[in-house]
Scaffold this motif. Structure first.
Motif, PDB file in Angstrom:
ATOM      1  N   MET A  54       0.820  -1.212   0.000  1.00 40.35           N
ATOM      2  CA  MET A  54       0.000   0.000   0.000  1.00 40.35           C
ATOM      3  C   MET A  54       0.855   1.263   0.000  1.00 40.35           C
ATOM      4  N   GLU A  55       2.048   1.187   0.604  1.00 41.01           N
ATOM      5  CA  GLU A  55       2.903   2.367   0.692  1.00 41.01           C
ATOM      6  C   GLU A  55       3.799   2.545  -0.528  1.00 41.01           C
ATOM      7  N   LEU A  56       3.982   1.484  -1.319  1.00 43.92           N
ATOM      8  CA  LEU A  56       4.890   1.581  -2.466  1.00 43.92           C
ATOM      9  C   LEU A  56       4.190   1.654  -3.817  1.00 43.92           C
ATOM     10  N   THR A  64       6.615   7.378 -15.717  1.00 46.87           N
ATOM     11  CA  THR A  64       8.032   7.169 -16.005  1.00 46.87           C
ATOM     12  C   THR A  64       8.766   6.387 -14.913  1.00 46.87           C
ATOM     13  N   VAL A  65       8.077   6.059 -13.832  1.00 48.64           N
ATOM     14  CA  VAL A  65       8.684   5.247 -12.770  1.00 48.64           C
ATOM     15  C   VAL A  65       8.527   3.783 -13.145  1.00 48.64           C
ATOM     16  N   GLY A  66       9.652   3.082 -13.279  1.00 45.83           N
ATOM     17  CA  GLY A  66       9.609   1.684 -13.691  1.00 45.83           C
ATOM     18  C   GLY A  66       9.851   0.706 -12.561  1.00 45.83           C
ATOM     19  N   ILE A  67      10.694   1.101 -11.600  1.00 48.04           N
ATOM     20  CA  ILE A  67      11.042   0.229 -10.473  1.00 48.04           C
ATOM     21  C   ILE A  67      10.996   1.037  -9.182  1.00 48.04           C
ATOM     22  N   VAL A  68      10.439   0.444  -8.136  1.00 44.06           N
ATOM     23  CA  VAL A  68      10.347   1.103  -6.836  1.00 44.06           C
ATOM     24  C   VAL A  68      10.841   0.150  -5.759  1.00 44.06           C
ATOM     25  N   GLY A  69      11.632   0.671  -4.836  1.00 45.93           N
ATOM     26  CA  GLY A  69      12.111  -0.121  -3.712  1.00 45.93           C
ATOM     27  C   GLY A  69      11.699   0.518  -2.403  1.00 45.93           C
ATOM     28  N   GLY A  70      11.567  -0.309  -1.372  1.00 49.17           N
ATOM     29  CA  GLY A  70      11.187   0.198  -0.063  1.00 49.17           C
ATOM     30  C   GLY A  70      12.256  -0.065   0.977  1.00 49.17           C
ATOM     31  N   LEU A 115       9.553  -3.527  -6.471  1.00 44.49           N
ATOM     32  CA  LEU A 115       8.348  -3.577  -7.292  1.00 44.49           C
ATOM     33  C   LEU A 115       8.706  -3.100  -8.696  1.00 44.49           C
ATOM     34  N   VAL A 116       8.206  -3.805  -9.711  1.00 40.13           N
ATOM     35  CA  VAL A 116       8.547  -3.503 -11.105  1.00 40.13           C
ATOM     36  C   VAL A 116       7.302  -3.571 -11.974  1.00 40.13           C
ATOM     37  N   ARG A 117       7.223  -2.665 -12.948  1.00 42.13           N
ATOM     38  CA  ARG A 117       6.152  -2.768 -13.950  1.00 42.13           C
ATOM     39  C   ARG A 117       6.392  -4.049 -14.754  1.00 42.13           C
ATOM     40  N   LYS A 118       5.359  -4.877 -14.883  1.00 41.40           N
ATOM     41  CA  LYS A 118       5.552  -6.160 -15.549  1.00 41.40           C
ATOM     42  C   LYS A 118       5.956  -5.990 -17.006  1.00 41.40           C
ATOM     43  N   HIS A 119       5.338  -5.047 -17.713  1.00 43.53           N
ATOM     44  CA  HIS A 119       5.659  -4.903 -19.136  1.00 43.53           C
ATOM     45  C   HIS A 119       7.120  -4.499 -19.328  1.00 43.53           C
TER      46      HIS A 119
END
Length: 207
Positions: A54-56, A64-70, A115-119
């Motif tokens: 929920m936070e990420l 334009t954000v493709g990958i997110v880390g927590g 977390l990564v966009r699958k495409h």
């Protein structure tokens, strides 16, 4: 062990492999079977906090954000190395928000909380199975080459069971070091700067 049977009793899909494979290979298998638009990766020695996703996930509102880390924190504080890792772990990206840039091409977030966009993941071929360490650095680098940002947010916490024995701790650091030559070969345009202060060359002996 009985992990597959325990997981099978939960409302999740369990994918079983007949032969042992490294983490990168297994993550790619899971990604291909996933139906969502966002892939969330966590390691087997980690425990997600209740608000992890929920936070990420909101970070992906920006196209334009493709990958997110927590945030990665320590699961235990019993041993001295546990307490050290809680504040100095190599998995700790920062205490504040950060994002990749042209001036910081080696920026990455660890795969134990990613977390990564699958495409995007499928387009760049996922994790390289031949990399047992440094695979997250490589993936983030290729995502940036596609024009996407890699972003870190000091939320979305997972608790990591660090290596609390000196032998295992030192071996893991050695393994991290062995990934650098491979990463330099794959990404020759990405160079890290190692700052060494002048006093590091001097030895002072006090008798």
């Amino acid at each position: 062990d009985t992990t597959p049977d325990v997981a099978a009793a939960l409302p999740v899909r369990v994918i079983r492999l007949k032969t042992h494979r490294q983490a990168s290979y297994c993550r790619n298998v899971g990604a291909r079977g996933a139906k969502g638009e966002i892939l969330a990766f966590i390691d087997s020695d980690c425990i997600a906090q209740p608000l992890w996703l929920m936070e990420l996930v909101p970070a992906f509102r920006e196209a334009t954000v493709g990958i997110v880390g927590g945030r990665v924190s320590s699961f235990s504080s019993e041993e001295g190395l546990d307490r050290y890792e809680k504040v100095k772990s190599s998995l700790i990206v920062s205490s504040w928000f950060k994002r990749s840039s042209e001036s910081e091409k080696h920026f990455y977030v660890p795969s134990c909380n990613m977390l990564v966009r699958k495409h995007l993941f499928m387009k760049i071929g996922g994790f390289k199975p031949e990399l047992s360490v440094g695979e997250d650095v490589d993936l983030c680098g290729r995502a940036q080459n596609e024009g996407f940002w890699v972003e870190y947010r000091p939320v979305g916490t997972i608790l990591h069971r660090h290596r609390s024995r000196w032998s295992a701790f030192c071996m893991r650091r050695f393994q991290y070091g062995t990934s650098e030559p491979l990463l330099q070969q794959i990404h020759p345009d990405r160079h890290k700067t190692f700052l060494l202060p002048p006093w590091a060359f001097c030895y002072v002996v006090i008798i």
